[in-house]
Write a protein that holds these residues in place. Structure first.
Motif, short mmCIF file in Angstrom:
data_model
loop_
_atom_site.label_atom_id
_atom_site.label_comp_id
_atom_site.label_asym_id
_atom_site.label_seq_id
_atom_site.Cartn_x
_atom_site.Cartn_y
_atom_site.Cartn_z
N SER A 105 -5.16 8.36 -11.07
CA SER A 105 -5.58 6.77 -10.25
C SER A 105 -6.44 5.34 -10.68
CB SER A 105 -5.96 6.54 -8.32
OG SER A 105 -7.02 6.85 -8.59
N LEU A 127 2.02 6.70 -7.33
CA LEU A 127 0.76 7.05 -7.15
C LEU A 127 1.14 9.04 -7.61
CD1 LEU A 127 -1.90 8.72 -8.48
CD2 LEU A 127 -2.89 7.80 -5.74
N GLU A 128 1.48 9.17 -6.18
CA GLU A 128 2.43 10.27 -5.97
C GLU A 128 3.41 11.09 -6.95
OE1 GLU A 128 2.36 14.21 -4.61
OE2 GLU A 128 0.98 12.51 -3.88
N LYS A 131 1.03 4.13 -3.22
CA LYS A 131 0.58 5.55 -2.29
C LYS A 131 1.88 6.47 -2.98
CE LYS A 131 -0.47 8.66 0.80
NZ LYS A 131 -1.12 8.57 2.42
N GLU A 132 3.40 5.99 -3.18
CA GLU A 132 4.41 6.60 -3.57
C GLU A 132 3.86 6.35 -5.19
OE1 GLU A 132 7.51 4.89 -1.15
OE2 GLU A 132 7.21 5.64 -0.11
N ARG A 148 -5.42 13.60 -8.52
CA ARG A 148 -5.02 12.36 -8.21
C ARG A 148 -5.74 10.80 -8.24
NH1 ARG A 148 -2.68 15.43 -4.72
NH2 ARG A 148 -0.12 15.46 -3.81
N ALA A 202 0.56 -0.81 0.22
CA ALA A 202 0.05 0.19 -0.23
C ALA A 202 0.80 1.05 0.14
CB ALA A 202 -1.03 0.21 1.35
N ARG A 203 1.87 1.35 0.74
CA ARG A 203 2.75 2.41 0.87
C ARG A 203 3.60 2.93 -0.38
NH1 ARG A 203 4.88 1.24 5.01
NH2 ARG A 203 6.27 -0.35 4.93
#
Length: 93
Positions: free
Chosen positions: A36, A16-17, A13-14, A32, A9-10
């Motif tokens: 995504s 996507l960022e 998220k990274e 965003r 998950a981390r």
């Protein structure tokens, strides 16, 4: 198992960022959430070039944004807003 899921998950998220930062630099106009969804479609096997062509086509035919609202004439009927390509109720699985 939880550590593995937390790490995945981390990492997602990274990713996507990072993609969003690149999107901002390239001035794509994608938020965003939309980004995504596009990334999720690519992860599920969608052709990225076909998705890019679809986004370009839909962006070119989209009505002007609400950033510059105009006052309607007193007797004019407001035009209905176009539905979003990605409804807010749609969430990544």
């Amino acid at each position: 198992m939880e550590e593995s899921a937390g790490g995945a998950a981390r990492q997602a998220k990274e990713s996507l960022e990072l993609a969003f930062q690149m999107s901002q630099i390239l001035d794509t106009g994608l938020d965003r959430h939309t980004l995504s969804l596009l990334m999720a479609l690519c992860d599920r096997g969608a052709n990225p070039e076909a998705l890019a062509a679809l986004v370009r086509e839909l962006s070119s035919t989209a009505p002007p944004s609400a950033a510059a609202p105009t006052a309607p004439a007193s007797n004019a009927v407001a035009a209905p807003t176009a539905p979003s390509l990605f409804p807010s109720g749609f969430r990544q699985l």
